[in-house]
Write a protein that holds these residues in place. Structure first.
Motif, mmCIF file in Angstrom:
data_model
loop_
_atom_site.group_PDB
_atom_site.id
_atom_site.type_symbol
_atom_site.label_atom_id
_atom_site.label_comp_id
_atom_site.label_asym_id
_atom_site.label_seq_id
_atom_site.Cartn_x
_atom_site.Cartn_y
_atom_site.Cartn_z
ATOM 1 N N GLY A 1 -8.734 7.711 0.779
ATOM 2 C CA GLY A 1 -7.613 8.388 1.299
ATOM 3 C C GLY A 1 -6.537 7.875 2.127
ATOM 4 O O GLY A 1 -6.641 8.335 2.865
ATOM 5 N N LEU A 2 -6.793 6.605 1.721
ATOM 6 C CA LEU A 2 -5.801 5.424 2.990
ATOM 7 C C LEU A 2 -4.701 6.101 2.044
ATOM 8 O O LEU A 2 -4.075 5.799 1.342
ATOM 9 N N ALA A 3 -3.197 6.262 2.732
ATOM 10 C CA ALA A 3 -2.034 6.941 2.352
ATOM 11 C C ALA A 3 -1.433 6.131 3.437
ATOM 12 O O ALA A 3 -1.093 6.212 4.393
ATOM 13 N N GLY A 4 0.354 5.600 2.645
ATOM 14 C CA GLY A 4 1.123 5.055 3.889
ATOM 15 C C GLY A 4 1.075 4.007 4.228
ATOM 16 O O GLY A 4 1.643 3.509 5.261
ATOM 17 N N CYS B 1 4.892 4.346 -11.442
ATOM 18 C CA CYS B 1 4.476 3.254 -12.316
ATOM 19 C C CYS B 1 4.090 3.104 -13.254
ATOM 20 O O CYS B 1 3.061 2.282 -14.573
ATOM 21 N N GLU C 1 5.490 9.848 5.176
ATOM 22 C CA GLU C 1 3.796 9.541 4.855
ATOM 23 C C GLU C 1 2.880 8.668 6.320
ATOM 24 O O GLU C 1 4.044 8.174 6.970
ATOM 25 N N GLY C 2 1.888 9.148 6.245
ATOM 26 C CA GLY C 2 2.067 8.311 7.510
ATOM 27 C C GLY C 2 2.310 9.179 8.971
ATOM 28 O O GLY C 2 2.735 9.825 8.819
ATOM 29 N N ARG D 1 -4.671 18.085 5.653
ATOM 30 C CA ARG D 1 -5.000 17.325 4.515
ATOM 31 C C ARG D 1 -5.592 17.912 3.327
ATOM 32 O O ARG D 1 -5.877 18.871 3.755
ATOM 33 N N ALA E 1 2.034 2.567 -0.340
ATOM 34 C CA ALA E 1 0.430 3.926 -1.118
ATOM 35 C C ALA E 1 -0.345 2.909 -2.225
ATOM 36 O O ALA E 1 -0.202 4.017 -2.961
ATOM 37 N N GLN F 1 -6.267 13.900 -1.676
ATOM 38 C CA GLN F 1 -5.682 13.308 -1.163
ATOM 39 C C GLN F 1 -4.842 11.540 -1.879
ATOM 40 O O GLN F 1 -6.247 11.091 -2.515
ATOM 41 N N PRO F 2 -3.983 11.171 -1.802
ATOM 42 C CA PRO F 2 -2.916 11.119 -1.570
ATOM 43 C C PRO F 2 -2.447 12.770 -2.566
ATOM 44 O O PRO F 2 -2.517 13.521 -3.582
ATOM 45 N N ASN G 1 -9.687 10.380 -9.032
ATOM 46 C CA ASN G 1 -9.324 10.566 -7.639
ATOM 47 C C ASN G 1 -9.984 11.670 -7.207
ATOM 48 O O ASN G 1 -8.511 13.365 -7.098
ATOM 49 N N PHE H 1 -6.964 -0.541 -5.293
ATOM 50 C CA PHE H 1 -6.417 0.815 -5.447
ATOM 51 C C PHE H 1 -7.056 1.253 -5.271
ATOM 52 O O PHE H 1 -7.256 2.498 -4.160
ATOM 53 N N LEU H 2 -8.340 1.597 -6.739
ATOM 54 C CA LEU H 2 -9.257 2.233 -6.613
ATOM 55 C C LEU H 2 -9.944 2.480 -5.267
ATOM 56 O O LEU H 2 -9.757 4.317 -4.856
ATOM 57 N N ALA I 1 -7.771 4.656 -2.472
ATOM 58 C CA ALA I 1 -7.463 6.222 -2.732
ATOM 59 C C ALA I 1 -8.795 6.349 -3.143
ATOM 60 O O ALA I 1 -8.434 7.365 -2.254
ATOM 61 N N HIS J 1 -1.062 -6.064 -12.106
ATOM 62 C CA HIS J 1 -1.810 -4.255 -11.550
ATOM 63 C C HIS J 1 -3.493 -4.731 -11.571
ATOM 64 O O HIS J 1 -4.489 -4.225 -11.246
ATOM 65 N N PRO K 1 -0.855 1.363 -14.715
ATOM 66 C CA PRO K 1 -1.916 0.280 -14.678
ATOM 67 C C PRO K 1 -3.248 0.177 -13.917
ATOM 68 O O PRO K 1 -4.579 -0.271 -13.655
ATOM 69 N N LEU K 2 -3.307 1.422 -13.254
ATOM 70 C CA LEU K 2 -4.302 1.715 -11.875
ATOM 71 C C LEU K 2 -4.997 3.469 -12.313
ATOM 72 O O LEU K 2 -5.584 3.412 -12.586
ATOM 73 N N ASN L 1 -5.500 -6.452 -8.732
ATOM 74 C CA ASN L 1 -5.842 -4.897 -8.157
ATOM 75 C C ASN L 1 -6.035 -4.054 -7.784
ATOM 76 O O ASN L 1 -5.764 -2.923 -7.285
ATOM 77 N N ARG L 2 -7.052 -3.375 -9.221
ATOM 78 C CA ARG L 2 -7.073 -2.380 -9.623
ATOM 79 C C ARG L 2 -8.407 -1.575 -8.674
ATOM 80 O O ARG L 2 -8.667 -0.339 -7.983
ATOM 81 N N ARG M 1 -0.378 0.315 -3.770
ATOM 82 C CA ARG M 1 -0.061 0.402 -5.387
ATOM 83 C C ARG M 1 1.103 -1.182 -4.577
ATOM 84 O O ARG M 1 1.628 -1.219 -3.583
#
Lengths: 542, 425
Positions: free
Chosen positions: B27-30, A187, A448-449, A318, B406, A322-323, A331, B20-21, B24, B13, A194-195, B16-17, B408
């Motif tokens: 710990g949610l992935a995928g 990104c 993933e997942g 885990r 993920a 994470q990720p 994070n 997203f944070l 994250a 972007h 951006p995040l 949704n900041r 994004r």
């Protein structure tokens, strides 16, 4: 008597430990302390230490990729020595199955189940396997991978990471960031992330600048192509958010570190071998040659953090961060001090992979039961109070199924004196195919997942492959148990073989009931084995 | 200078900041999902369906929806009047011409991609091929957005002319294998769907499996173990509905109407699947890649296509399903106006056509225009992105919303394009 032995043992330990480690307790204990500090009342809430069955199955799957045989399970359960877990871990780490398991884990990690394009799979696997068997320090392994240009047949297999990605700048930049630096900078390609404040566009292009002059010679689609390099060429980028559209550039840089400037070269002396038609150019100064050293440099903390986190995850299910590819300040790690310590220790111990895995495996944290205490039931996974249920990888599931149904032992018997891990694996490999293709993720995409899909379920339910594995043949589980007359012994053999544990009284009775009412004993046993293979207890490492 | 490959020029972007944070940190992935309440409401709206008829190889727009008779590029065929005054299509589609009042033609397509694979990607994902990111196919998106979570049948099915059936993990991309297509090669159900004769009964072993799982779940359970055990219940439902995949159960008279050939059979199966509640069906008809003898091949191929297509439109209309079913006839591109020296037409993406019907689209309408001999778009030029937006608008979804692979944000449809509003109701 016992206490006397204990005193001798403790004395010997003291002598062994004190000169080399000073006052520092072993890593396993420091891991446990940090984890315990991550939750008030941790000791009261944490699950008890797993019993021998649970531990044996878990660590065998994690370190060798298969489940133990019933014979191995019986021997381990019967062993009354106090250090049997340590001996088991050492034996597993020394086994050729360990190298195979790591080869498979790192192949998927590094190559994302891509189809072969330039380096044949067998050579790449051999390179990985022999590296892990020899316990090559992890930073050396990564340097091998990032420094081979594929020209020397001896080191060409290591170049698969770059060659089979066709040196595609977007993909290689993304994957170096993800896999070796713990940051997915995708990104940040068009602008600062951006995040994530820590991820800058210059980081993205700093990585790309290491290989922006590299190209595939003689041409990209040549299966024998090697990596060549020019002496000129810059990465230029503009942020799409910049209204002034200022064009920037960077020389090669590891994120957060000073760019590595090109040396000033006399005009006309830029090349050792000048580019000409049908000639592979060799620049006087190679940017690409800086990549491996810069990524694995001591000052690049991101490398050791990511490395430690990857191995931690293999064992624990885990990541501390994470990720795994989103290491940034917003994070934080679930246990920041542990994370720092683990990374530092890994680096200090010269990236000793077996050493790190051994310490994790011997920690209480790793050895906790997956059955939570009442108070621990609703705790977040990242407190590590209860062992995390890990779905078996496609390879683990395949090997476990072959071991449980008896095929692996049938092959072992067939091979008899000719047995070697390689010979056995050659026989098992063809049976592994369907597991890889059905349970593996899309080629070229990171795992993933977890998903359980219709095709997988139908494969287990109706597929000929599973049916053939279960079918009775000399030495298979169904055949073995069909010969046993005592129902309780049948139950024991089934549970030890498939679940690596003895059945409870209730479970013994279930088997007894099923067999008593059965008109066709073999068919009923086949159904029971199927149900066990299709159960969650088998599908997960717990 | 590297071109920016991402649709990042939007405010998505920053919007949704926080989300997203949060994701994250938890710990949610995928995951890849709709996360706004509005989206959740949409998921519960009335069931809509989509049928794509994919004319593989690249059908000629000049022999179908945008004929140019009596020009240097027009070829030998006439344009015939249709059920809508003023609209003419090729004489190779007489049955479709009678249903023009049900159809919507988009004649100004310029997808700027003359290679089969990349052309198909544009048409099926609404985006150009990008390194490092794979977008889900329209069928996977439709299955994800439109399929009821209690649905018994898979939401994304494709019927291919021949070859094996199976499951395609590639085409759902980040939406996950749950939304990947199930392929019915030559219309046959996937190999392991039907219970093989060797397994006489499933009940006992299933009961035992449940017992084992229940016992395990008493002390150990997670979202993943539950998803795993549930997948067997879901599979059992699909297996119990296996006859949904069996077109031979349809009235033989219908089979006669559709035509006793592969494509006719596949279209009848498509109707059956849509009626049984499958969200998305794609039927491929091959082969239109007519570098040689374009005209002979189009007579043959379209001769096979025209009637089953018309029958399916009639049936959907008659059963009241056309209002909730979007039908799209597409290809990877069209064919060159220039006729080559082998009487063929080559790959051509600069000015070609797609036909649509149903789901509230303006029927009997044409949008977009090409010049007199079909070599350029002269009015209302659109690309794969516009079409993708239009499909999901017609299906009652907001294609400007995001998926979150993920964490994004990835807009459902290309934010550089928008729906063709003129043909939406």
């Amino acid at each position: 008597m016992g206490s006397l032995r204990f005193r001798i043992g403790a004395f010997a330990l003291l002598i062994l430990v004190s000169p080399s480690m000073g006052s520092e307790p072993p890593l396993r204990e420091r891991i446990d302390r940090h984890i315990a500090a991550g939750l008030p009342n941790y000791d009261a809430i944490a699950a008890p230490i797993a019993n021998d069955s649970e531990f044996l199955r878990r660590v065998t799957l994690d370190l060798t990729g298969r489940i133990p045989s019933a014979t191995e399970a019986r021997a381990f359960l019967a062993d009354s020595s106090a250090d049997k877990r340590a001996k088991l871990v050492d034996a597993l780490l020394a086994s050729p199955e360990y190298a195979r398991r790591m080869q498979e884990v790192f192949d998927v990690l590094l190559m994302d189940r891509r189809r072969d394009s330039k380096v044949p799979r067998a050579e790449w696997e051999k390179f990985l396997r022999s590296s892990f068997a020899a316990n090559v320090p992890y930073d050396d392994l990564v340097r091998d991978i990032l420094s081979s240009d594929g020209a020397d047949p001896k080191t060409r297999p290591a170049a698969k990471f770059l060659l089979d990605r066709d040196l595609d700048p977007t993909i290689v930049t993304r994957d170096i960031g993800r896999l070796f630096l713990g940051r997915n900078l995708q990104c940040a390609q068009c602008h600062d992330h951006p995040l994530v404040d820590d991820y800058k566009q210059e980081h993205y292009y700093g990585i790309q600048a290491f290989f922006n002059r590299a190209f595939l010679y003689p041409k990209p689609d040549d299966p024998k192509a090697v990596i060549a390099e020019k002496a000129e060429g810059e990465v230029n980028f503009i942020s799409v958010f910049d209204p002034k559209k200022v064009q920037k550039t960077t020389s090669p840089a590891v994120p957060g570190w000073k760019p590595i400037g090109d040396p000033k070269l006399e005009k006309g002396k830029e090349y050792k071998v000048a580019p000409k038609k049908d000639v592979k150019p060799v620049p006087a100064y190679s940017r690409l040659a800086q990549l491996a050293t810069a990524i694995t440099a001591d000052e690049n903390i991101a490398f050791r953090r990511t490395a430690a986190n990857r191995f931690w995850t293999i064992m624990m299910g885990r990541g501390l961060v994470q990720p795994l590819d989103f290491d940034h300040s917003a994070n934080p790690a679930s246990h920041p001090a542990l994370f720092e310590m683990l990374a530092e220790e890994f680096e200090k111990k010269n990236y000793d992979v077996k050493g790190l895995l051994r310490e994790i495996a011997m920690s209480k944290t790793y050895q906790r039961s997956s059955e939570p205490t009442v108070a621990g039931k609703d705790l977040a996974e990242d407190r590590y109070a209860t062992a995390i249920l890990k779905p078996l990888s496609p390879e683990q599931l395949g090997y476990a199924t072959m071991q449980a149904t008896g095929l692996t032992d049938v092959y072992r018997t067939e091979l008899a004196k000719k047995y070697s891990e390689e010979a056995l694996h050659a026989k098992l490999a063809s049976n592994l195919g369907p597991f890889r293709s059905l349970y593996g993720t899309r080629a070229g995409e990171p795992e993933e997942g977890f998903a359980s899909t219709l095709d997988q379920t139908l494969f287990v339910k109706h597929g000929g492959h599973i049916r053939n594995l279960i079918a009775p043949r000399t030495g298979s589980l169904v055949e073995r148990t069909a010969k046993l007359t005592e129902p309780s012994r049948v139950a024991e053999e089934l549970y030890l073989t498939v679940y690596t544990r003895l059945p409870s009284d209730e479970e013994r009775k279930d088997i007894e009931d099923a067999l008593r009412g059965s008109a066709n004993r073999t068919a009923t046993l086949g159904d029971i084995v199927w149900a066990m293979l299709a159960s969650a207890e088998f599908r997960f490492n717990h | 200078m590297n071109n920016c490959n991402y649709a990042c020029g939007t405010a998505d972007h920053t919007v949704n900041r926080r989300l997203f944070l949060g994701g994250a940190a938890a710990g949610l992935a995928g995951f890849a999902g709709m996360t706004t309440p509005a989206a959740a409401r949409e998921l519960k709206s009335a069931q809509k369906r989509m049928l794509v008829i994919f004319l593989s190889g690249g059908v000629s727009q000049l022999e179908t929806w945008d004929p140019k008779p009596n020009t240097d590029t027009g070829g030998p065929f006439r344009a015939i009047p249709t059920s809508v005054p003023g609209i003419h299509i090729s004489e190779l589609l007489p049955e479709a011409a009678k249903r023009m009042h049900l159809l919507t033609l988009v004649r100004g397509i310029n997808t700027k991609e003359d290679e089969h694979g990349r052309g198909a990607t544009i048409m099926l994902t609404g985006r150009r091929t990008e390194p490092g990111l794979v977008y889900p196919h329209v069928g996977a998106v439709a299955a994800k957005l439109l399929t009821d979570k209690d649905a018994e049948l898979p939401g994304h099915i494709q019927i291919t002319p021949r070859g094996g059936g199976g499951f395609n993990k590639e085409d759902a991309a980040f939406l996950g294998p749950k939304f990947a297509s199930v392929t019915l090669g030559d219309g046959k159900p996937p190999a392991d769907l039907l219970r093989p004769a060797a397994i006489t009964t499933d009940a006992e072993r299933e009961a035992f499996r449940k017992k084992l799982n229940d016992r395990f779940a008493k002390s150990r359970r997670s979202a993943q173990t539950e998803a795993y055990t549930e997948s067997y219940e879901q599979a059992a439902k699909v297996v119990s509905r296996a006859d949904a995949f069996d077109a031979s159960r349809e009235d033989p008279k219908a089979a006669d109407r559709y035509g006793r050939h592969d494509f006719g059979r596949h279209m009848l199966l498509a109707r059956r699947l849509l009626e049984q509640g499958v969200t998305f069906v794609k039927v491929s008809h091959t082969n239109y890649d007519t570098h040689h003898e374009n005209f002979d091949f189009h007579i043959e191929q379209l001769g096979e296509f025209d009637r089953p297509f018309a029958m399916l439109l009639d049936d959907l209309k008659e059963r009241g399903l056309l209002e909730s079913t979007l039908v799209v006839v597409m290809s990877e591109f069209g064919r060159t106006p220039r006729i080559n020296d082998r009487y063929g037409r080559d790959h051509w993406s600069k000015a070609w056509s797609v036909a649509m019907a149903g789901c509230g689209l303006k029927a009997g309408a044409v949008v977009g225009k090409t010049n007199a001999n079909g070599t350029a778009v002269t009015d209302r030029e659109v690309n794969g992105g516009h079409l993708f937006h239009t499909y999901f608008r017609a299906l009652g979804m907001d294609p400007t919303k995001n998926f979150y692979p993920a964490g994004r944000p990835v807009p459902i449809a290309d934010p550089k394009a928008a729906a063709i509003h003129e043909i939406l109701s």
